[in-house]
Motif scaffolding. Structure first.
Motif: not given
Length: 103
Positions: A48-53
């Protein structure tokens, strides 16, 4: 976090891993199941993480755990390919050629 290094080739990885596999009498199915578990453990870090996270996570203490999961995945994959007598470099080259044709 671990940095990319060319110091461990496939033969060195397999030699390091062979003793563990021999002691546990792991066969192809065991290796495939263990590989899937290691991939799931990696996914647990990324779920559930986006690339920034993900980028921020890789700057944290958690990066070492992610690197360890990737190392586990590589070891199991290399051992499974060796047990099955599959040349991963050749298989990879074939797959890249196939993908170029398809896409």
């Amino acid at each position: 976090m671990a940095r990319v290094s060319n110091s461990m080739n496939t033969a060195a990885v397999l030699a390091a891993f062979d003793e563990i596999a021999r002691r546990r009498n792991w066969q192809s199915l065991h290796l495939a199941m263990a590989l899937s578990v290691e991939v799931a453990e990696l996914c647990r870090h990324l779920q559930w993480l986006d690339d920034g996270q993900v980028e921020r996570m890789l700057q944290s203490d958690e990066a070492e755990s992610v690197a360890a999961e990737l190392a586990d995945i590589q070891m199991y994959l290399l051992k499974l390919a060796a047990v099955m007598d599959i040349d991963l470099n050749e298989a990879l080259a074939d797959k890249i050629a196939e993908n170029r044709r398809r896409f």
